[in-house]
Structures are given as structure tokens and as C-alpha cells.
Enzyme design. Structure first.
Site, PDB file in Angstrom:
ATOM      1  N   VAL A 116       0.757  -1.182   0.132  1.00  0.00           N
ATOM      2  CA  VAL A 116      -0.011  -0.074  -0.143  1.00  0.00           C
ATOM      3  C   VAL A 116       0.911   1.179  -0.035  1.00  0.00           C
ATOM      4  CG1 VAL A 116      -1.417   1.356   1.497  1.00  0.00           C
ATOM      5  CG2 VAL A 116      -2.042  -0.916   1.126  1.00  0.00           C
ATOM      6  N   CYS A 117       0.523   2.273  -0.755  1.00  0.00           N
ATOM      7  CA  CYS A 117       1.127   3.646  -0.720  1.00  0.00           C
ATOM      8  C   CYS A 117       2.547   3.282  -1.170  1.00  0.00           C
ATOM      9  CB  CYS A 117       1.274   4.096   0.816  1.00  0.00           C
ATOM     10  SG  CYS A 117       1.415   5.944   0.810  1.00  0.00           S
ATOM     11  N   THR A 118       3.373   4.186  -0.718  1.00  0.00           N
ATOM     12  CA  THR A 118       5.036   3.877  -1.307  1.00  0.00           C
ATOM     13  C   THR A 118       5.726   2.504  -1.098  1.00  0.00           C
ATOM     14  OG1 THR A 118       5.669   4.978   0.722  1.00  0.00           O
ATOM     15  CG2 THR A 118       5.332   6.434  -1.406  1.00  0.00           C
TER      16      THR A 118
END
Length: 242
Positions: A116-118
Site C-alpha cells: 500500500v502507498c509507497t
């Protein structure tokens, strides 16, 4: 609940899925907590918070998460390897050979390789997204190309066994999608209902397009240093991994 549903859920409970959720200093807590709730509600799934040590890990919003096992203790062939994101903490994880080696090793054998995300930048740096479509936080999504991935502007991207979520709150959507893949859609719907996940955000500003340039521009400027350092770190690490 019918007898058939009871039997189905009983069979689910007999599964032994091993979910490894990476924790590292200065990660973004919500990247992990949203999916962790979905996984923890999945019958037959054993959820492990995996750190280099069992010492509490301070997140970027300054509360601690306690790992339940170390890299050395983590199952060798997990069902899921999951990586949360962050900014400076994520850069440090990419540059840390022990962390990157662990992600690359478990990711090579996991049934599902996820983030998730970076956190997807960590997967890319570990050589796990080369030739795959993937997403990340809007401010870093294009940087995935440095690791050989094809950046996609979407809330959740599924490409074969690579499942990536966009920024922070997308972890809730990601978690439900993956639960549906691991079990079935009806079960994932049950988890969504249990969580009462029926979002009605007070503002329509969750993407750059919705927020507009006046709000987006100063936020993007905040990421300039991170973007510069991340593209170099991901490219260098992914090159070593190939």
C-alpha cells in the site's frame, strides 16, 4: 446462516495462510492498520507483524507498533508478503540491505506480493515489480518506472499475483480486494460490513484531480526531496536485484 455457509466458513477456518506484514521505522501506520484489520478478520489466516527485531517500531505519526516476529522467524513460503509505505522511513528501508533482501526473498516465494502507498517502491527496489502494472501514492506513482514497473493511476491494481494499493486510505480497499481473492467475494463483503466501511468523506479532495492545483501544488512541492532521492534509490536497488 445456512448449513452450507457454515461448512464453507468451517473449511476457511481450517486454512493455514501465513500473512507477513513488514514493519519498519517511520512507516505510515495507517498503510498497515487498514489491511491488517481485513487480514485479522480472515478465518484461517495467521497474521504476523515482521520486523528486524521484536523491539517496538515507531511510525511516522509517532506511535509504536510491536513486531510479533523477526525476519529470521518469518515463514519461508508465505501466502502474503505485504509492505506499507512512508517517506523518509521508506527510503531508509530501500537502502537497508537486510530489509530489501528479506522482501526479495519472501516475495520470490509468496503467493501474493502486495503493498500500500509507497510500499510499492520497496517492492520495485527489491526487483519484484519489473514487468508488472502497479500503483502507489499519487505523489510517487510515476517513480515506479525506475524499478521496471508500469505505473497505473488506480485505487487498487491487480496484475497476476501482484496487488498494490494507492495512498494510505486505499489500504482499506486493498485489504478487502485481497480477502476476496484469498476467500471469496461474499466473505469480503462480510468483512466490509463488520467494519461498517461505507465511506462518505466530508470533502471531495482525495485525488489531485478532485482537490485541484491550488491544494495539490504545495503538497507536491513537499515531496520534491523525497521524489529525487527515491527515484535514485529505487533505480539503484532494482538494478542490483536484476
Amino acid at each position: 446462516m445456512t448449513t452450507r455457509q457454515t461448512m464453507t466458513w468451517q473449511k476457511m477456518a481450517e486454512r493455514n495462510d501465513q500473512v507477513l506484514m513488514l514493519v519498519y521505522p517511520e512507516m505510515t501506520a495507517l498503510d498497515l492498520v487498514g489491511p491488517q484489520y481485513a487480514f485479522a478478520c480472515t478465518l484461517g489466516a495467521k497474521v504476523h507483524l515482521v520486523g528486524q527485531t521484536r523491539e517496538p517500531v515507531m511510525t511516522d505519526t509517532k506511535f509504536a507498533i510491536v513486531p510479533t516476529m523477526t525476519f529470521d522467524e518469518a515463514p519461508a513460503d508465505p501466502t502474503v508478503i505485504f509492505v506499507p509505505g512512508g517517506t523518509t522511513g521508506t527510503l531508509a528501508a530501500i537502502r537497508d540491505e537486510t530489509t530489501l533482501s528479506f522482501v526479495a526473498d519472501r516475495g520470490a516465494r509468496a503467493t501474493y506480493v502486495t503493498s500500500v502507498c509507497t510500499g510499492s517502491l520497496v517492492l520495485a527496489a527489491a526487483g519484484l515489480l519489473s514487468g508488472y502494472r502497479a500503483t502507489s501514492h499519487w505523489a510517487a506513482r510515476d517513480l515506479l518506472a525506475a524499478g521496471g514497473a508500469e505505473p497505473v493511476d488506480a485505487r487498487v491494481v491487480i496484475d497476476r499475483n501482484r496487488i498494490t494499493g494507492a495512498g494510505v486510505s486505499a489500504g482499506l480497499d486493498f485489504g478487502l480486494k485481497l480477502v476476496a481473492m484469498m476467500r471469496d467475494e461474499a466473505y469480503a463483503r462480510s468483512v466490509q460490513l463488520l467494519a461498517e466501511y461505507a465511506p462518505e468523506p466530508p470533502f471531495k479532495a482525495g485525488t489531485p484531480a478532485e482537490a485541484g492545483p491550488e491544494i495539490t501544488a504545495p503538497l507536491l512541492a513537499m515531496f520534491e526531496g523525497f521524489r529525487r532521492d527515491a527515484v535514485l534509490a529505487v533505480g539503484a536497488a532494482a538494478g542490483r536485484s536484476r
